[in-house]
Structures are given as C-alpha cells and as structure tokens.
Design a protein around this motif. Structure first.
Motif, PDB file in Angstrom:
ATOM      1  N   TYR A 168       0.826  -1.208   0.000  1.00  0.00           N
ATOM      2  CA  TYR A 168       0.000   0.000   0.000  1.00  0.00           C
ATOM      3  C   TYR A 168       0.860   1.258   0.000  1.00  0.00           C
ATOM      4  CZ  TYR A 168      -4.883  -1.385   0.498  1.00  0.00           C
ATOM      5  OH  TYR A 168      -6.145  -1.829   0.259  1.00  0.00           O
ATOM      6  N   GLY A 172       1.502   4.222  -2.936  1.00  0.00           N
ATOM      7  CA  GLY A 172       1.350   5.668  -2.765  1.00  0.00           C
ATOM      8  C   GLY A 172       2.625   6.408  -3.069  1.00  0.00           C
ATOM      9  N   ILE A 224      -2.720  11.023  -3.190  1.00  0.00           N
ATOM     10  CA  ILE A 224      -2.866   9.579  -2.990  1.00  0.00           C
ATOM     11  C   ILE A 224      -1.720   9.061  -2.134  1.00  0.00           C
ATOM     12  CG2 ILE A 224      -2.910   7.340  -4.132  1.00  0.00           C
ATOM     13  CD1 ILE A 224      -4.312   8.646  -6.469  1.00  0.00           C
ATOM     14  N   ILE A 228      -2.765   7.481   1.622  1.00  0.00           N
ATOM     15  CA  ILE A 228      -2.580   6.095   2.050  1.00  0.00           C
ATOM     16  C   ILE A 228      -1.970   6.058   3.441  1.00  0.00           C
ATOM     17  CG2 ILE A 228      -1.210   4.036   1.578  1.00  0.00           C
ATOM     18  CD1 ILE A 228      -1.825   4.496  -1.370  1.00  0.00           C
ATOM     19  N   PRO A 231      -4.733   7.002   7.215  1.00  0.00           N
ATOM     20  CA  PRO A 231      -5.183   6.694   5.867  1.00  0.00           C
ATOM     21  C   PRO A 231      -6.572   7.277   5.646  1.00  0.00           C
ATOM     22  CG  PRO A 231      -5.608   4.852   7.305  1.00  0.00           C
ATOM     23  CD  PRO A 231      -5.152   5.983   8.176  1.00  0.00           C
ATOM     24  N   PHE A 235      -8.501   4.178   1.195  1.00  0.00           N
ATOM     25  CA  PHE A 235      -7.157   3.589   1.222  1.00  0.00           C
ATOM     26  C   PHE A 235      -6.801   3.075   2.618  1.00  0.00           C
ATOM     27  CE2 PHE A 235      -6.875   7.070  -1.958  1.00  0.00           C
ATOM     28  CZ  PHE A 235      -6.738   6.280  -3.077  1.00  0.00           C
ATOM     29  N   HIS A 236      -7.801   2.870   3.453  1.00  0.00           N
ATOM     30  CA  HIS A 236      -7.507   2.632   4.863  1.00  0.00           C
ATOM     31  C   HIS A 236      -7.373   1.173   5.216  1.00  0.00           C
ATOM     32  CE1 HIS A 236     -11.718   1.868   4.361  1.00  0.00           C
ATOM     33  NE2 HIS A 236     -11.685   1.189   5.484  1.00  0.00           N
ATOM     34  N   TRP A 238      -5.301  -1.156   4.908  1.00  0.00           N
ATOM     35  CA  TRP A 238      -4.076  -1.745   5.461  1.00  0.00           C
ATOM     36  C   TRP A 238      -3.988  -1.497   6.958  1.00  0.00           C
ATOM     37  CZ3 TRP A 238      -0.644   1.348   8.081  1.00  0.00           C
ATOM     38  CH2 TRP A 238      -0.742   2.716   7.860  1.00  0.00           C
TER      39      TRP A 238
END
Lengths: 515, 497
Positions: A168, A172, A224, A228, A231, A235-236, A238
């Motif tokens: 991830y 980004g 972006i 990340i 986040p 994109f959260h 992870w």
C-alpha cells in the motif's frame, strides 16, 4: 546555535542502530539501555530545539544545507518551522517511550532495536527534510524497518500484514515520485522545497496531462501518496491489519507518528506548493473527512478485538484533522475572507495531529498491557477488571475519555478547533461529523463497561496490576493530555505563525476570488 | 579509417581475442584437476583488456575497418560494462559447485569470446556487422547454456535457445534486407538521411522493417513477445551462465538498439545535438513504448508465480528489460543516460542476487524459494545481502536500484506528456515487483529461528558478494562519480562530427 542540531536529531538514532550491532547478542539488557540512551538523547535535543525555537518567525529555522548530488541538483537540506516542530517533539517522545514499551522483546533484541532506531531516524528525517528528494528517501527508508518489525515481531497474521502495509505505502509513494519529478522539471530542476513553494504555484499552470490540468493531476498524485499514510477512506484497509498485528510499540509508532506523515505531507507540500489544487479539492477533502469520521467510528463500534477498535478510532480521529485542513478555503473572498476560521482550522488540525499522537499512544500501550497478561484482546472476554486492577482501570479511563474527546482533555480542544474552523464553510458536513463524537463516546464507554465494570471474570481473579515500567510509559503522555486539555496555548503559539503563513499562501489562489 | 590504421584503436578487442586463443590452447595442456586455472587466465586477460581500454583516450571518436564499426564514448562505456560483467561471471563460475562435474577450460574461453561479440555489437554501424556480432554472441550463448552436457535440463535449454535464436535472427535479417532494399545502403550512419528522404510512400515497408528488426533485438534483450526462451533457458543453464546471460548480452542488445533506432529513425545529429526528433511516418516510438509496457507487466506478473529462485530472477529480468526499454523511445540524452546508469546498477544487483542463489545452492542444495526458510537467521551475511539485492531490484531507497529507476522515470517525465502513461505503468510495476521480491525476504526472515552455527561465506565467495553488494548500496547514497562518468559517455560517432 552553531551546532547542527537537526542533523543530530536525525543521525543520533542511526549512530545508535550501528552501535547496537556491535553489542554481543546475548546482552539484551545492554542493548535496551543503549536504545533508551540514544532515544533519550534525542528527546533532550528535541527539548533544546523547542526552547530555542523562535515562535514568531515565519519560515524555516536552524536550516542546514549541503550539496549532495550537484549534477541532479539534489541537496541535503534540513529545517524546522511551526508545522514540523510539534511533530519532531512527538516523534522524539514516542520513540523514547516505545523503547520501554518494547522492554519485553526477547526474540532477537539486537535486530529489533537496531531497526527501531532506523525507523526513528527515518521519521525524524521526513519531518525535517526540506529537499524533496531527501524527503522521499526518508519517506521510503522508513518502510524497510517497518516491514521487518511487523513481519518478524508481529502477531499471527504478521506476514500478510507486513506485505500489505508495504504494498500500500509503496503504491502511494511511487505515485508521489512521479509528482515530485513533474514538479522538478516544471519548476526549473530543483528539489528545494522553499523554492518550489515560490515557483510551483505558477509553473504548473501550463502543464497538461491527457487533457487534464497538470496541476490537478500532480495534486492528486501527491494526495494519494499521503492519503494512504493517513489513511483516508478508501485507502484505509491496510491500517487495522498492520496496527493489530504489529507489536505494541510498533503500533504506537504507526498510529502515533506514521499517520501524521500523511497530513504533514499535505500541509507541507500540497497546500503551499499547489494552492489551486488545494482549493479545487478542499470540498472533496471535507467529504472524505466526514467519511473517515463516521466510517472509522462505526467500524470501531463493531469490533470485538480491543486493539482493532483502537486502530479504527485512529481513522476517526484523523478525519477531524482533515476537516480542520479543509477549512483553509475559508480565508478566500468567496467564503467571506474569514482568515480567522481558516487559521483556527489549520491550528486545530496540527494540534489534533499532536494530540492524537499522544492519546492513541496511550490507548495502544494500555491495550498492550492487558494483552501481555492475558494473551487475548476480546472485549467480551474480560469483565469487572476494575475491582482487581484499580490503577490500571483508572489510567485506562483517562485514556478512553481523552479518546472520546471529553472536555478538559487535549482531544476536545483540537477537535473543537477543527469543527469551529470548518463550520463557516462546511456547515452540513460539520454538523454530521459531530455525530462522530457521539459514536466515539459510544464505543469507548461501551468497551470500558464490558471490560472493567460488572462482575469480575473469575479467570482473572489474580490479574497482575500495571507495573512501574508500564506506568512510566503512560504517565508522561497522560500529563501532556491533561496539560494541553486545560492550557493548549504553548503548543498553539508555536505553530500559529506558520499556519497563518500557509493560509496566506493558499488564499492567493484565483479559484477563491468572488465571481 | 582503413584496416591497418584501425588496428591501433582495436587493442582491447585484440587482447580479448588473444585471451580466447590462449585459453583454448592452454586447455589442451591442462589436466582436468587443474583446468579451473584457465578461469584465472581469462580473468587476467580480460583485466589487461580493461586496462588497455582504460588507457585509450575517452574522447576518441571515429569509424574503423572501412566504416563497419566505430569507437566512441558510448561504445567505450559499454565495453567496460561487458568486461566487468564477464570478470564477475567467471569468478562466480569458479565458485559454483554446479560446474565441478565438467571440464571447464573452453567454458572460460567461450566467456571471453562473448566479450568480443558484445563489444562488436556495441560498436557496429553496418547492417552486416550488426548481424554478425549478434550471431557471435548468440552462438556462444547457446553453447554456454548447454554446457552441462549430462543434464537434460541444460540440453533442453540450449536447444530451445537455438530454435528461438534462429527464428528471430531470420526475422531480423529479413527486416534488414527490407531496409537495404529501400535505401540501397548498409551503413547505419547513412541510413538516417536515406530513410528521411524516402517520403510517405515507404512508411509501410519501413514500419514492417522496424518490427522485424525489433524481433532480433527483442530476442537479445528478452522483450515480450520474444521472451519465451528466457525462463527455460535460464532455469536449465548453469546458474553462473544464467546470471551472465541476464546481464551482459542484454546490455549489448540495448547498446545496439539505442544506436540503431536513434541513428536510423532520429533526425538531426543523434545524441550530440540539442534538437533531436523522430522522423515522421514510422511509429517506432509507439511500438517501443507499448513493448516496454507489455514487457514489464508480463515479466512481473509471471514472476509472481515462480517458486524457483532462478526462474524468479529470470522473469524479473524480463521486467527489468521493460524498464530499460521505456527510456529508448524518449530520444533524449537523459533517456540514454538513464539507460546506461540503470544497466550498470542492474549489473551489480542482478549478478549479486544470482551469486547468492549459487551460494545458497552450494550450501543448502536448493533452488526452491520455500527452502530458503530461515536463511536470514542461519546466515545473516547471506540474508543481509540478499535483502539488499531484493530491495535494490525493487527500487527502494537507499539502494542503487532506486536511483537507476528514478533516472528512468525522470527521463520519461521530462520527455513530454506522451510518456506520462508509461511512467505510471512503470511505477505501478515496481509495486507489483515488490510482492515477489519481498517473498524471498519474507521466507528468509519471517520464518525460522536463530541458530548456534552461523554459516558465513569466506574467501572468493565473500569477495564477490561484497563486490556486488557494496556498489548496490553506495550508488544509492553517493552516485556522483558514476553519474559523471556516464554523463561523459553520451556521445555517438556521427559522420561529420
């Protein structure tokens, strides 16, 4: 001051990491005390920096500059301003405390503490770098120790969590690399952030990417990369995994410092360098903030794993930061030239970054304390612990109240500032996001009730009370939480001038004029 | 320049030729037990050749042997790359258990012969010479790939290599003959203006010729869809040969590719001039861009599924060829600068990773990635450097691989908006590659425990690891020296310059 204090801040942990490699590996205690010593030195340096920091000066202080790769115009350049100094203090403090949180690490302590110190250096470097290339190097270098720290010392799903985190963040950051290179060439081949802040707002105007304005594309690419880390939804995904699988100290660093890098990056780079993009996106940022607030809170409410609940609460809390940041457009003529609101929002955002760092660190440390004793984190698996461990229950109560934003504790002040700053522009969004506070209270209080109140679960009849070392890691944070809750001005004073400057930089955007 | 005068500029190649001959003769008089000493002889010969090359003037720029090859700063740096890669490969072969079962005298002689072929590839400016030099390299590669005569895998590798090789050189020859038919000349330096003068009526045959010629070059650098030979050949060949094939002939292929496309299909003075444009009508830039994007994506996606370390590195080398190819159609000094820089960096990290695979295979007798379990704890030395190479191949700072990739992307971004999509595809591919490179690290470190007896490579093995590992880190932190050297090599010979 004529010694390079910022370089010392960055390189002291690196020296520590190297020094630790030379200690025989069965000398675990020496390694731990060395790590404590080096991070302690860093705390002292940060304190000295704080004392000597001129809070009325707009611009960067304690600057250091040296050529690095002249042929590509890359330099080694460090500096500190009102935006970075709270983060520097937070990083130094949390790194120091986390050495003590990690005291029980028995598996390969040498590797653990070396990597930990490298991570510390990387974080410090990100907050201090003023050369975009150097910034990127620090940003990436931080990933390597983090990958190993989660992957080797983490929980059962650590391998998956580590690679997911890595993929991830790398996704980004490579997009960010493209944006950095685009800025580099558009602004006359420079990575110097101070120059970029002056030239980028106009230089990007002529760029066109597939028919879109280059400015918007570059803004989004940078966004972006930072989103990340924050986040920001979507994109959260992870985050809960990485935070839960990481060992306690690393969860603290992840939530306490790493998440701030995302919002720090936006305030340091997106806002001043591409004000048009910022104004263009501010509305969307506010909406994303709202989603973060509500989504994070709802997810936290649904968790049965205590650590996961705390992890989701971070998503919620970072939402307030973004809301405060979105308030920057209030300064434009279009929104009534309300500079006060814009500054309030930004000050609130940075204060919330700091406060979330201290509060979430407490939350994770306290979750770790109980996990070390009972080896599970199921919220429903406890019950009535307050009668058995009153001190622990008391400290947890403080942390939980800070997390839900109780007035008198630091979180309340900064959240209120974010709301107040954003209110003139995003009335509806702010009104809905205040629901987040309510949900916060719901999951924090509900979990507290299930764990500490009611009848004592017989299994834990001889549960050990929180010990001195653990208290030592929480108390400095608790003091800060209370202090900043009743008297936040010292912190706000430090950042005020810089925030006003950022507002001025964004304010000039033609997109904000009335017509 | 005439043949006799040319000889004084051809000394490094002559030394290499002498090395080949001496090695072949010495092989006849050496007992099997001592035959590996020929390896040292070859290293010595190549080192002398490198020294002679170093003594030659870096600014020399002229045609040799009646206009068939040139010497210029561009070919000079590539010759250094070939010599360095070959010396490292010979050292790796000396330390590989795989080759113990066969007589290796002529093996080392062939490696030296490879250098000669590649040097000619980097400097040829005549269509016939291009074809000949490619064939020299190819035929030597076939023999090297099949060197383990008793092993079926190795035989299969050589046979597949031959078949694909024959097919693609046939295609290329057809493309070259089309080009000759259109222009009436075999001299690359004259082709540029001849092609420019052709007019729009010839666009179609020119495009066909481009694609056919690209088949030959693409085979050499293993670009999709001419890559099918790679995994089987790389897996079957002895590991040092695989390492070598994945670096040196690729570099030679790119040298040729750059010189050919930029001279034939670029206007103005290639590489030396400020203004430098592609001729209109032939969409060679688009063809190369699409090939680059497809190559890296296919290479990476297939590499994810590999369980054998050699196959993994083989597929990843396809992806790396894709990254390098990105910068060819940019037609700028920066593009070529980035390519040369990347090839040098790639040489260190790829050879290093392969050598560690050899060390692991010598010690733990496995090429299977899952069997690498816990090696990071059993041998921190191997683990650490393998991690460095993997990070470098992925392109994560502070390793050299990152700097190389950064230059490639920078060249694309500066090239103009038509290249932006390729840059995005490139960076996303880096993310994909992270997944399989990290798998190696994951297996090495996330599993297993610390053990009492640590394995530590010694002697020549340790020296090779350090010689490839240290540059992989240093060039990620201070690469000014390398940057300046590459920068000074950005000159083609062009007539009238």
């Amino acid at each position: 001051m004529n010694f390079n204090i910022l370089s010392w801040l960055v390189w002291v942990p690196v020296a520590g990491a190297i020094a630790i490699l030379f200690v025989p590996r069965d000398k675990g205690d020496i390694i731990k005390w060395m790590a404590a010593g080096f991070t302690g030195l860093q705390v002292i340096l940060a304190a000295v920096l704080w004392m000597n920091f001129d809070k009325d000066y707009v611009g960067f202080q304690f600057m250091e500059k040296a050529d690095w790769i002249p042929s590509f115009n890359i330099s080694y350049m460090l500096g500190v301003d009102g935006l970075s100094i709270p983060m520097v203090a937070l990083t130094a403090l949390l790194s120091f405390l986390c050495v003590f949180v990690s005291w029980k690490i028995d598996k390969a302590p040498k590797g653990y503490f070396s990597l930990f110190l490298l991570l510390d250096a990387g974080m410090m470097g990100v907050f201090l770098a003023l050369d975009f290339f150097l910034f990127y190097i620090f940003w990436e270098v931080m990933l390597l120790p983090m990958y190993f720290l989660i992957g080797i010392w983490g929980g059962p799903q650590r391998e998956y969590a580590a690679i997911k985190f890595f993929l991830y963040t790398l996704f980004g950051s490579v997009l960010m690399l493209i944006a950095i290179l685009a800025l580099y060439f558009a602004c006359g081949r420079t990575f110097n952030m101070i120059e970029l802040m002056q030239t980028a707002p106009t230089a990007l105007g002529t760029l066109s990417w597939w028919g879109f304005s280059g400015l918007k594309v570059v803004w989004i690419l940078l966004f972006i990369g930072f989103a990340i880390k924050v986040p920001i939804f979507p994109f959260h995904t992870w985050l809960p995994l990485a935070h839960v699988e990481a060992p306690t100290a690393i969860s603290v660093i992840l939530a306490g410092v790493l998440l701030k890098m995302g919002t720090y990056g936006m305030l340091r780079i997106n806002f001043p360098m591409i004000p048009d993009g910022t104004v263009w996106f501010a509305g969307a940022l506010a909406v994303l903030a709202l989603i973060n607030v509500i989504w994070g809170a709802l997810c936290a409410l649904a968790q049965t794993d205590l650590k996961k609940m705390v992890a989701y609460s971070s998503i919620n809390h970072m939402g307030y930061v973004m809301l405060g940041m979105a308030a920057v457009v209030a300064a434009g003529p279009q929104h009534g030239s309300n500079s006060a609101a814009a500054q309030l929002g930004l000050n609130g955002a940075v204060l919330q970054m700091f406060n979330h760092g201290t509060i979430t660190a407490m939350l994770f440390i306290l979750v770790g304390v109980v996990y070390d004793r009972v080896h599970h984190r199921n919220i429903d698996g406890f019950g009535g612990l307050a009668s058995r461990t009153p001190i622990y229950a008391g400290v947890v109560a403080l942390a939980w109240f800070a997390g839900l934003g109780l007035p008198g504790l630091s979180g309340f002040i900064s959240e209120a500032m974010c709301f107040l700053g954003a209110f003139p522009v995003y009335r509806t969004i702010v009104m809905i996001s205040t629901l987040g506070i309510l949900l916060n209270a719901a999951y924090f209080l509900w979990s507290y009730q299930r764990i500490f109140l009611g009848k004592l679960n017989e299994k834990y009849a001889d549960l050990e009370e929180i010990n001195g070392r653990e208290l030592f890691t929480v108390i400095p944070l608790a003091i800060l939480v209370i202090l900043l809750g009743v008297y936040p001005s010292p912190m706000i004073d430090v950042m005020k001038a810089t925030m006003a400057h950022i507002v001025e930089l964004v304010q000039v955007s033609p997109l904000l004029s009335v017509n | 320049m005439g043949n006799i005068q040319s000889i004084s500029y051809f000394i490094p190649e002559l030394i290499v030729t002498a090395t080949v001959l001496v090695a072949v003769v010495a092989d006849l008089f050496t007992s099997t037990r001592k035959v590996h000493k020929i390896g040292y002889l070859v290293i010595g010969g190549l080192a002398i050749a490198a020294f002679a090359l170093w003594l030659s003037s870096p600014e020399d720029s002229s045609t040799l042997f009646l206009g068939t090859i040139v010497i210029d700063p561009f070919s000079r740096i590539f010759k250094f790359i070939f010599l360095l890669a070959t010396i490292v490969a010979v050292m790796m072969s000396l330390n590989s258990d795989e080759l113990n079962s066969v007589r290796t005298g002529e093996y080392y002689a062939l490696m030296a012969a490879m250098v000669l072929g590649m040097s000619l590839m980097a400097s040829s400016v005549d269509l016939i010479m291009i074809y000949l030099s490619i064939e020299v390299v190819s035929i030597v590669s076939f023999i090297l790939a099949g060197y383990l005569r008793t092993q079926v895998r190795s035989n299969e590798a050589a046979l597949k290599y031959v078949i694909y090789g024959a097919f693609s050189s046939g295609l290329m020859l057809y493309g070259l003959s089309l080009l000759y038919g259109l222009t009436g000349t075999t001299k690359v330096l004259e082709l540029g203006s001849a092609v420019a003068a052709l007019g729009p009526g010839s666009d179609l045959p020119l495009t066909a010729a481009t694609i056919l010629i690209m088949a030959g070059f693409g085979y050499k650098v293993a670009v999709v869809p001419f890559h099918f030979w790679t995994p089987d050949v790389y897996e079957g060949a002895p590991t040092p040969v695989t390492a070598y094939l994945s670096v040196a002939p690729k570099a030679a292929g790119f040298a040729l590719l750059i010189r050919f496309f930029n001279s034939v299909f670029g206007e103005e003075q290639p590489l030396n001039g400020a203004v430098w444009e592609a001729i209109e009508g032939v969409p060679w830039q688009d063809i190369l861009m699409v090939l680059a994007a497809v190559t890296m994506t296919v290479g990476n996606l297939i590499a994810i599924q590999q369980d054998n370390i050699k196959r993994l590195l083989a597929y990843s080398s396809i992806a790396h060829a894709g990254y390098i190819l990105m910068a060819v159609p940019v037609l700028s000094q920066e593009g070529i600068y980035a390519i040369i820089f990347y090839i040098i960096v790639y040489l260190f990290m790829q050879l290093g990773a392969f050598f560690l695979a050899i060390v692991v295979s010598n010690r733990y007798e496995t090429e299977n990635i899952d069997d690498y379990s816990g090696i990071g704890w059993k041998s921190p030395y191997i683990g650490f450097f393998m991690a460095i190479f993997m990070f470098s191949l992925t392109g994560i700072p502070p390793t050299a691989g990152f700097i190389g990739k950064m230059y490639l992307f920078a060249a694309l971004i500066n090239g103009g908006s038509q290249f932006y999509w390729l840059a995005i595809v490139g960076v996303l591919n880096s993310v994909i590659s992270l997944y399989y490179y990290m798998r190696v690290i994951k297996v090495m470190y996330f599993e297993g425990e610390r053990e009492k007896d640590l394995y530590r490579p010694v002697g020549a093995s340790a020296a090779i690891i350090l010689a490839t590992g240290i540059p992989s880190i240093i060039f990620g932190i201070r690469w000014s020296f390398l940057a300046d050297w590459v920068n000074s090599s950005l000159k083609f010979f062009v007539s009238g310059f």
